[in-house]
Design a protein around this motif. Sequence first.
Motif, PDB file in Angstrom:
ATOM      1  N   ARG A  87      -5.410  13.248   0.352  1.00  0.00           N
ATOM      2  CA  ARG A  87      -4.099  13.005  -0.229  1.00  0.00           C
ATOM      3  C   ARG A  87      -3.093  12.607   0.848  1.00  0.00           C
ATOM      4  O   ARG A  87      -3.090  13.165   1.940  1.00  0.00           O
ATOM      5  CB  ARG A  87      -3.571  14.255  -0.941  1.00  0.00           C
ATOM      6  CG  ARG A  87      -4.469  14.841  -2.007  1.00  0.00           C
ATOM      7  CD  ARG A  87      -3.786  16.040  -2.634  1.00  0.00           C
ATOM      8  NE  ARG A  87      -4.653  16.758  -3.548  1.00  0.00           N
ATOM      9  CZ  ARG A  87      -4.303  17.880  -4.193  1.00  0.00           C
ATOM     10  NH1 ARG A  87      -3.101  18.390  -4.009  1.00  0.00           N
ATOM     11  NH2 ARG A  87      -5.143  18.474  -5.008  1.00  0.00           N
ATOM     12  N   HIS A  88      -2.235  11.642   0.520  1.00  0.00           N
ATOM     13  CA  HIS A  88      -1.078  11.358   1.360  1.00  0.00           C
ATOM     14  C   HIS A  88      -0.027  12.449   1.143  1.00  0.00           C
ATOM     15  O   HIS A  88       0.086  13.009   0.042  1.00  0.00           O
ATOM     16  CB  HIS A  88      -0.455  10.008   0.985  1.00  0.00           C
ATOM     17  CG  HIS A  88      -1.234   8.824   1.439  1.00  0.00           C
ATOM     18  ND1 HIS A  88      -2.231   8.256   0.686  1.00  0.00           N
ATOM     19  CD2 HIS A  88      -1.169   8.103   2.582  1.00  0.00           C
ATOM     20  CE1 HIS A  88      -2.749   7.224   1.329  1.00  0.00           C
ATOM     21  NE2 HIS A  88      -2.123   7.106   2.480  1.00  0.00           N
ATOM     22  N   GLY A 138       1.686   6.959  -6.665  1.00  0.00           N
ATOM     23  CA  GLY A 138       0.712   8.006  -6.948  1.00  0.00           C
ATOM     24  C   GLY A 138       1.282   9.397  -6.774  1.00  0.00           C
ATOM     25  O   GLY A 138       1.009  10.303  -7.579  1.00  0.00           O
ATOM     26  N   LEU A 139       2.096   9.594  -5.737  1.00  0.00           N
ATOM     27  CA  LEU A 139       2.724  10.905  -5.520  1.00  0.00           C
ATOM     28  C   LEU A 139       3.680  11.241  -6.657  1.00  0.00           C
ATOM     29  O   LEU A 139       3.746  12.395  -7.118  1.00  0.00           O
ATOM     30  CB  LEU A 139       3.476  10.903  -4.188  1.00  0.00           C
ATOM     31  CG  LEU A 139       2.624  10.888  -2.916  1.00  0.00           C
ATOM     32  CD1 LEU A 139       3.503  10.669  -1.693  1.00  0.00           C
ATOM     33  CD2 LEU A 139       1.844  12.194  -2.776  1.00  0.00           C
ATOM     34  N   ASP A 164       4.123  11.215   5.070  1.00  0.00           N
ATOM     35  CA  ASP A 164       3.242  10.113   5.450  1.00  0.00           C
ATOM     36  C   ASP A 164       3.723   8.806   4.829  1.00  0.00           C
ATOM     37  O   ASP A 164       3.853   7.777   5.507  1.00  0.00           O
ATOM     38  CB  ASP A 164       1.804  10.385   4.985  1.00  0.00           C
ATOM     39  CG  ASP A 164       1.153  11.549   5.713  1.00  0.00           C
ATOM     40  OD1 ASP A 164       1.619  11.885   6.816  1.00  0.00           O
ATOM     41  OD2 ASP A 164       0.191  12.120   5.156  1.00  0.00           O
ATOM     42  N   VAL A 165       3.969   8.843   3.525  1.00  0.00           N
ATOM     43  CA  VAL A 165       4.379   7.636   2.812  1.00  0.00           C
ATOM     44  C   VAL A 165       5.757   7.175   3.288  1.00  0.00           C
ATOM     45  O   VAL A 165       6.000   5.969   3.448  1.00  0.00           O
ATOM     46  CB  VAL A 165       4.362   7.888   1.294  1.00  0.00           C
ATOM     47  CG1 VAL A 165       4.964   6.699   0.542  1.00  0.00           C
ATOM     48  CG2 VAL A 165       2.946   8.165   0.820  1.00  0.00           C
ATOM     49  N   ARG A 196       2.256   1.761  -3.454  1.00  0.00           N
ATOM     50  CA  ARG A 196       1.245   2.308  -4.369  1.00  0.00           C
ATOM     51  C   ARG A 196       1.031   3.796  -4.107  1.00  0.00           C
ATOM     52  O   ARG A 196       0.885   4.587  -5.046  1.00  0.00           O
ATOM     53  CB  ARG A 196      -0.073   1.539  -4.206  1.00  0.00           C
ATOM     54  CG  ARG A 196      -0.058   0.148  -4.802  1.00  0.00           C
ATOM     55  CD  ARG A 196      -1.471  -0.415  -4.916  1.00  0.00           C
ATOM     56  NE  ARG A 196      -2.106  -0.534  -3.612  1.00  0.00           N
ATOM     57  CZ  ARG A 196      -2.026  -1.603  -2.832  1.00  0.00           C
ATOM     58  NH1 ARG A 196      -1.319  -2.661  -3.228  1.00  0.00           N
ATOM     59  NH2 ARG A 196      -2.658  -1.642  -1.666  1.00  0.00           N
ATOM     60  N   ALA A 197       1.028   4.184  -2.833  1.00  0.00           N
ATOM     61  CA  ALA A 197       0.868   5.603  -2.505  1.00  0.00           C
ATOM     62  C   ALA A 197       2.057   6.413  -3.016  1.00  0.00           C
ATOM     63  O   ALA A 197       1.898   7.531  -3.522  1.00  0.00           O
ATOM     64  CB  ALA A 197       0.702   5.772  -0.994  1.00  0.00           C
ATOM     65  N   TRP A 256       4.238  13.229   1.316  1.00  0.00           N
ATOM     66  CA  TRP A 256       5.456  12.433   1.151  1.00  0.00           C
ATOM     67  C   TRP A 256       5.949  11.924   2.499  1.00  0.00           C
ATOM     68  O   TRP A 256       6.438  10.795   2.605  1.00  0.00           O
ATOM     69  CB  TRP A 256       6.523  13.263   0.449  1.00  0.00           C
ATOM     70  CG  TRP A 256       6.300  13.340  -1.027  1.00  0.00           C
ATOM     71  CD1 TRP A 256       5.423  14.153  -1.666  1.00  0.00           C
ATOM     72  CD2 TRP A 256       6.937  12.552  -2.034  1.00  0.00           C
ATOM     73  NE1 TRP A 256       5.478  13.937  -3.019  1.00  0.00           N
ATOM     74  CE2 TRP A 256       6.402  12.961  -3.276  1.00  0.00           C
ATOM     75  CE3 TRP A 256       7.905  11.564  -2.021  1.00  0.00           C
ATOM     76  CZ2 TRP A 256       6.811  12.402  -4.478  1.00  0.00           C
ATOM     77  CZ3 TRP A 256       8.317  11.002  -3.223  1.00  0.00           C
ATOM     78  CH2 TRP A 256       7.778  11.410  -4.432  1.00  0.00           C
ATOM     79  N   GLN A 315       5.270   5.268   6.365  1.00  0.00           N
ATOM     80  CA  GLN A 315       4.722   3.941   6.107  1.00  0.00           C
ATOM     81  C   GLN A 315       5.782   2.985   5.557  1.00  0.00           C
ATOM     82  O   GLN A 315       5.733   1.777   5.786  1.00  0.00           O
ATOM     83  CB  GLN A 315       3.552   4.045   5.133  1.00  0.00           C
ATOM     84  CG  GLN A 315       2.356   4.806   5.682  1.00  0.00           C
ATOM     85  CD  GLN A 315       1.357   5.171   4.599  1.00  0.00           C
ATOM     86  OE1 GLN A 315       1.415   4.675   3.477  1.00  0.00           O
ATOM     87  NE2 GLN A 315       0.428   6.059   4.934  1.00  0.00           N
ATOM     88  N   ALA A 351       0.833  -1.203   0.000  1.00  0.00           N
ATOM     89  CA  ALA A 351       0.000   0.000   0.000  1.00  0.00           C
ATOM     90  C   ALA A 351       0.867   1.252   0.000  1.00  0.00           C
ATOM     91  O   ALA A 351       0.563   2.243  -0.677  1.00  0.00           O
ATOM     92  CB  ALA A 351      -0.935  -0.012   1.213  1.00  0.00           C
ATOM     93  N   ALA A 352       1.967   1.214   0.763  1.00  0.00           N
ATOM     94  CA  ALA A 352       2.871   2.367   0.802  1.00  0.00           C
ATOM     95  C   ALA A 352       3.532   2.581  -0.556  1.00  0.00           C
ATOM     96  O   ALA A 352       3.683   3.727  -1.012  1.00  0.00           O
ATOM     97  CB  ALA A 352       3.930   2.163   1.881  1.00  0.00           C
TER      98      ALA A 352
END
Length: 739
Positions: free
Chosen positions: A261-262, A22-23, A266-267, A18-19, A264, A270, A15-16
Amino acid sequence: MTHGRAPGAPGARDAARRALRGLVMAATVRIHRPDAGYALDEPGTFLGSGYFIAPSWVLTCAHVACGGEGGEVVVVYEPAPGRGMSAVSGQVAAALPEGAGRLPGNWPAPDLALVRLSEPVDHECVYLSERPAAYFGEGTVLYAGWTVVDGRLRMLDGTLTVQGTIGGWNADVQMRLGDNDLPDGVSGGPVIDPERGEVIGVLKSRSDHARGGTSTGLEQLRTLPVPAGELKSEPDDLYQAVVHAHDRYHRDRQRHPDARRHTWADVQGQLGARPGQTLSPDERVQLLGRLADLPPPASTRSLLDLLDSLQDFEAPAPLPAPRGWRDGLGALYEYARDDGALYLVLDYAVHAMTADRPFLAPSTPAAEEALWAGVWQAAQRLGPGRRSALVERRMARMTARRPAPGPAAGPRGAPAGGPEGAAAGQSSVLVEIVRRGWEPDRCDWSVFVVRSDGEATRLKEVQRVPLADLSAHLSAPLKEAFRQCDTPGRPAVLQVATEASLLALDVDEWRLGPEDERLGTQRPVVLRCSDRDQLTENGENPEYGENPEYGETSGHGAYPGHGAYPGHGAYPAHRAYGENGDHRLDIDEERRARWRWLHAHPVTAAVLDCDDGLRKPVPPVEELRGLSHGTVPVLCRFDAHGVQGDAEGLARLVRGGFGVALWRRGYGLPETVCGEFHRGTLDQIAGPAGAHRLPEAVRDLRHRLRSGRPETFWAHGIALLYDDPHQPLPGAGDLLEAP
């Protein structure tokens, strides 16, 4: 770059990732020619890829951005997922390397460009690593970019393996990437470390259509031009303006999150990233944001000195050297690999908040207080002793920063208290050039940064370079060295150490770039003799009483300055000369004595090889040693490649113990210039001030000469020997006494 497994379950890691993807895709843009108009999906105007690094700033390849007309491009981006593509015009603000033009099928490294948008728009920005790419080992990186697939523009992303580096003058200029096909168009896109969740470089697909590509490290942005003169505001320095805007953006995004939105940070959290295993991603963006609220370091040299002053920090600075606050923090990460290094990071922040400022903004006091508040909050993880040490360090540095009455100025405004004069306390750049005896048209060279305490650090060494191409090979390392040594309003001195046979090199005429000033007008350029000891050991025997080239030497006693120094006939070195084998030691002692005298007393110019326009030989060594210690020898007729004996005359000055001398290279000037040269050197050198002002005085002469001032035309080709005996050349092996 894969360096281990992120903590947590595989599903959480996926999941991290994929996030993170996306960023990256949200910040990756297309770059089109300015005639794109409203046809945003037209491949015919498509130039390549890029990505947002700060509000209104796009980073890409120079060969992509400069494909437009007049530096104008159109940036096509998606403000948010599902909102469709938008376009905004932009202008190329900088391209590296400077002055490079489009080459068939290629662009010189580092091939980077910054594009400034013409109006503010809403967009995402990537997170830029503050660590140089040299810190990354072998592994896997992510990439993204745009390309044409079946006649339509599509986003492309994936993974690439790192297969080593491609060296320029700095061996870590580019990483070599492979094991995948990179189509046209992805050049300029981001290269991402998947474990730390940060962008580390700019992608460049290969022009020969081979598999893979290359990545230029973000640290090459540090080579953007340093503004001439003092900074008055942050926008005056493009590099500082962009990276500060980047760090403030991510700090503000973290402070004001969008639930949709996440961020950076945050990701990165993770993914389990911990920069230097000292700060959490959130702590890092908060610290960098607070540092970005401060004025930037006064210079690269001041930042390097700050890092050197940190307790228990001895790691060498990477190349290009740190230039901004975030660069300095990144230098700490690889040295401080455990949580015990938190004190080092906080100590660095205290130094930054109390450093000398190139300028002050109304917000600076509040920014300093906010940074201290953040430091103190993080310091609660430390013991009471280290918390107290931070408080004491802050108070001590604030006290030291307060302006105090300066020392009295010496004659003509020269600083008092030391032979170094105006250059005291400043680092300098040293180039050593060694001609290859069996290949006289080639040479080996090294570039050093020489700190004010005399410690020299080698930046680059190259062998077998044609003498005719020397300036081109030295361009990049000299720019880096100057950036490490220059301070606002004070360009560092360039010392050029060569054997006596190469002292005619016109280094002051070199240009490091097609648009750059000549080195001699840009900064003080002085010469040093690297084979002084060999010349001394193989010198003339004073007992001969005559010059074997020119015949008898009678009549030379009338040279200006003879006998002016009390007791010269009984100078101790003369008694031992040629009698007890201590000739070299005696010359060294005399050389140091002359140097000290010249920097503490008025000096006098003495033209030694010309009398009312008539050439005459330079006196033999023993007679030269009889000149007063306040004499600066001047050679009017010097031509190392002309009349036999000219180069030998200069060598005699070196053998005679002179560390300061002036001459002009022979350019076929008319004889009428001779008298002006005599008068000019006398006027420029004679006076109450010591020799410490000569490097800057010669630079000023060259500057006025290039400005077309007729009264300085006599100085065409002027050169200065300024060879400090208290600063032995690196590797000389004969450490002399401290000044």
